[in-house]
Scaffold this motif. Structure first.
Motif, PDB file in Angstrom:
ATOM      1  N   THR A 326     -19.895  -6.310 -30.111  1.00  0.00           N
ATOM      2  CA  THR A 326     -20.733  -6.142 -29.227  1.00  0.00           C
ATOM      3  C   THR A 326     -22.061  -6.002 -29.293  1.00  0.00           C
ATOM      4  OG1 THR A 326     -20.323  -4.138 -28.584  1.00  0.00           O
ATOM      5  CG2 THR A 326     -18.625  -5.784 -28.110  1.00  0.00           C
ATOM      6  N   GLY A 327     -22.541  -7.018 -28.171  1.00  0.00           N
ATOM      7  CA  GLY A 327     -24.403  -6.184 -28.067  1.00  0.00           C
ATOM      8  C   GLY A 327     -24.576  -4.806 -28.410  1.00  0.00           C
ATOM      9  N   ASP A 328     -23.236  -4.210 -27.717  1.00  0.00           N
ATOM     10  CA  ASP A 328     -24.128  -2.618 -28.098  1.00  0.00           C
ATOM     11  C   ASP A 328     -24.002  -1.778 -28.982  1.00  0.00           C
ATOM     12  OD1 ASP A 328     -21.737  -2.737 -27.521  1.00  0.00           O
ATOM     13  OD2 ASP A 328     -22.005  -1.281 -25.290  1.00  0.00           O
ATOM     14  N   LEU A 372     -19.075 -14.048 -29.264  1.00  0.00           N
ATOM     15  CA  LEU A 372     -18.751 -13.752 -28.083  1.00  0.00           C
ATOM     16  C   LEU A 372     -19.869 -13.929 -27.066  1.00  0.00           C
ATOM     17  CD1 LEU A 372     -19.572 -10.025 -29.306  1.00  0.00           C
ATOM     18  CD2 LEU A 372     -17.156 -10.925 -27.414  1.00  0.00           C
ATOM     19  N   SER A 373     -19.908 -13.993 -25.882  1.00  0.00           N
ATOM     20  CA  SER A 373     -20.828 -14.269 -24.863  1.00  0.00           C
ATOM     21  C   SER A 373     -22.050 -13.615 -24.700  1.00  0.00           C
ATOM     22  CB  SER A 373     -20.783 -14.501 -23.424  1.00  0.00           C
ATOM     23  OG  SER A 373     -20.194 -13.455 -22.822  1.00  0.00           O
ATOM     24  N   VAL A 415     -16.147 -22.489 -31.806  1.00  0.00           N
ATOM     25  CA  VAL A 415     -16.541 -22.132 -30.172  1.00  0.00           C
ATOM     26  C   VAL A 415     -18.010 -21.370 -30.428  1.00  0.00           C
ATOM     27  CG1 VAL A 415     -15.208 -20.340 -29.944  1.00  0.00           C
ATOM     28  CG2 VAL A 415     -16.033 -21.983 -28.151  1.00  0.00           C
ATOM     29  N   LEU A 416     -19.180 -21.928 -29.670  1.00  0.00           N
ATOM     30  CA  LEU A 416     -20.616 -21.451 -29.850  1.00  0.00           C
ATOM     31  C   LEU A 416     -20.610 -21.270 -28.038  1.00  0.00           C
ATOM     32  CD1 LEU A 416     -23.199 -20.585 -30.798  1.00  0.00           C
ATOM     33  CD2 LEU A 416     -23.625 -22.987 -30.722  1.00  0.00           C
ATOM     34  N   PRO A 417     -20.879 -20.429 -27.222  1.00  0.00           N
ATOM     35  CA  PRO A 417     -20.913 -20.208 -25.582  1.00  0.00           C
ATOM     36  C   PRO A 417     -22.446 -20.262 -26.377  1.00  0.00           C
ATOM     37  CG  PRO A 417     -20.312 -18.444 -26.796  1.00  0.00           C
ATOM     38  CD  PRO A 417     -20.680 -19.047 -27.711  1.00  0.00           C
ATOM     39  N   LEU A 418     -23.127 -20.747 -25.092  1.00  0.00           N
ATOM     40  CA  LEU A 418     -24.545 -20.897 -25.349  1.00  0.00           C
ATOM     41  C   LEU A 418     -25.755 -19.999 -23.745  1.00  0.00           C
ATOM     42  CD1 LEU A 418     -25.456 -24.244 -26.073  1.00  0.00           C
ATOM     43  CD2 LEU A 418     -25.362 -22.704 -27.414  1.00  0.00           C
ATOM     44  N   PRO A 419     -26.499 -19.203 -23.875  1.00  0.00           N
ATOM     45  CA  PRO A 419     -26.703 -18.506 -22.536  1.00  0.00           C
ATOM     46  C   PRO A 419     -27.912 -19.804 -22.091  1.00  0.00           C
ATOM     47  CG  PRO A 419     -28.497 -18.299 -24.751  1.00  0.00           C
ATOM     48  CD  PRO A 419     -27.772 -19.191 -25.358  1.00  0.00           C
TER      49      PRO A 419
END
Length: 419
Positions: A326-328, A372-373, A415-419
């Motif tokens: 996760t980002g954090d 992850l998004s 799967v690649l979620p993009l901003p």
């Protein structure tokens, strides 16, 4: 344990097949990473949009732009889907879709054709281009431009100099594309032009030592990434049970080995993910079913693996595929293909410790890849054998809650979620 079939990264390790073919031709030649698929569900195919003259992408080829998915609510974001075009029931190219950043609901869009066997995807830091491997006997990498209006255009492909590329990433400078050739055990470097297109390869490094692990038969480069500090290139080789560290010459685009980390013989290191602090990485070993916490020294590039620890999947080999952080930096998730589950770890001691929390069903078959998004509020799993993508909401405590029904995607391997 006999790792010869290597059900690790999917379907092309246990039968013959020349995969350097278009979606309309049968497969025949690459040491098979596809034999394990038998009886795949075709899934619901995404709509294909292509001109009648469309052909597989070559260097300099520019097929007509593909329209973006239909406009949706302000909360929708683009999503790209990797597949095998030469596999029965596979897709026709890179699938496009949109996801709701609040609910995780996915809406299908058209397909970017002219891209062969795009089993792994990676974005450019600018967001203006995405890159795909062509996982086949004559390995290649393809650049796809993303216009400001959200349409896509294939810019062309370049050979990797190896076979069966399974992974690629863009150097943080945005100037170099790195790719890992699984079947030939090598790492390639390509320059990226200002428009996102690719130049001819500037380097190819083959993992000729140490000798392959038990039953491996040869080197199998499975991942290549840049360390968070940007100072080193890290290549994970499943066949030699080794993680290699390279220095990248930012002017010439060449790699020089500076360190290597040995894993347990027969462990089969596959993919790692760095903690955002940059001093630790988490390495999935697919053949001995373990997760390894590795220390990382940014000054030297030295990676120091710790002991293998449980994936929470019980006895046997569950072929863990990919960890994500996760980002954090608070939680790590791991895809377990044989167990069809996701393992959740809490990150402690500033990244030095993983504490196993639980496993949850992935809701599909053979979760090949996780993403992850951008805000880490959603977790996506590409389930290869069930031809689905499942989505989970990520709670404040890192817990995972299924978000809606599985989304049909033919032979979903990325799967690649993009901003």
């Amino acid at each position: 344990m006999n790792p010869a079939p290597h059900p690790s990264s999917g379907p092309d390790r246990s039968g013959p097949g020349d995969l350097s073919v278009s979606a309309s031709a049968p497969a025949s030649g690459l040491p098979s990473r596809r034999g394990l698929l038998g009886g795949l569900l075709a899934g619901a195919a995404l709509a294909t949009v292509a001109p009648a003259h469309a052909a597989p992408a070559r260097a300099g080829a520019r097929p007509a732009p593909v329209p973006a998915p239909p406009a949706g609510p302000r909360a929708t974001r683009p999503l790209l889907l990797g597949t095998y075009t030469s596999e029965a029931g596979g897709g026709a190219g890179i699938g496009t879709a949109a996801y709701d950043s609040g609910t995780g609901a996915i809406t299908s869009g058209p397909v970017i054709t002219g891209v062969e066997n795009p089993s792994y995807l990676a974005p450019h830091p600018s967001g203006a281009t995405v890159y795909a491997v062509a996982e086949q006997g004559a390995g290649a990498v393809t650049a796809v431009a993303i216009a400001p209006d959200g349409t896509y255009e294939v810019l062309g492909s370049r050979p990797t100099g190896g076979s069966g590329p399974t992974h690629l990433s863009v150097h943080p400078s945005g100037r170099w594309l790195l790719s890992a050739n699984y079947s030939s055990g090598s790492v390639a470097v390509h320059p990226i032009a200002g428009d996102g297109s690719l130049g001819e390869r500037t380097d190819l490094v083959t993992h000729s030592s140490p000798p392959p692990g038990p039953g491996q038969g040869g080197p199998h480069a499975h991942q290549v990434v840049t360390s968070p500090d940007g100072g080193h290139v890290i290549a994970v080789d499943l066949g030699t049970d080794t993680v290699y560290t390279y220095a990248l010459d930012a002017s010439a685009g060449t790699l020089t080995e500076v360190s290597r980390a040995a894993l347990a013989p027969g462990s089969g290191p596959r993919h790692l993910a760095f903690h955002p602090g940059g001093r630790f990485a988490y390495l999935a070993c697919e053949l001995d079913n373990t997760m390894v916490v590795c220390g990382y020294d940014p000054a030297t590039g030295v990676l120091t693996p710790g002991p293998g620890q449980s994936t929470g999947t019980g006895s046997g080999t569950s072929y863990p595929a990919q960890p994500v952080v996760t980002g954090d930096g608070a939680y790590v998730y791991l895809a377990n293909r044989g167990h069809n589950s996701l393992t959740r770890y809490a990150v402690e001691s500033d990244g030095a410790v993983l504490r196993l929390l639980d496993t949850v069903p992935v809701g599909g078959d053979w979760p090949r890849q996780l993403a992850l998004s951008p805000d880490s509020s959603l977790l996506f799993a590409a389930n290869q054998r069930s031809s689905t993508v499942t989505v989970f909401g990520v709670g404040p405590d890192g817990s995972l809650t299924a978000a809606g029904a599985p989304f049909p995607a033919p032979v979903a391997v990325c799967v690649l979620p993009l901003p």
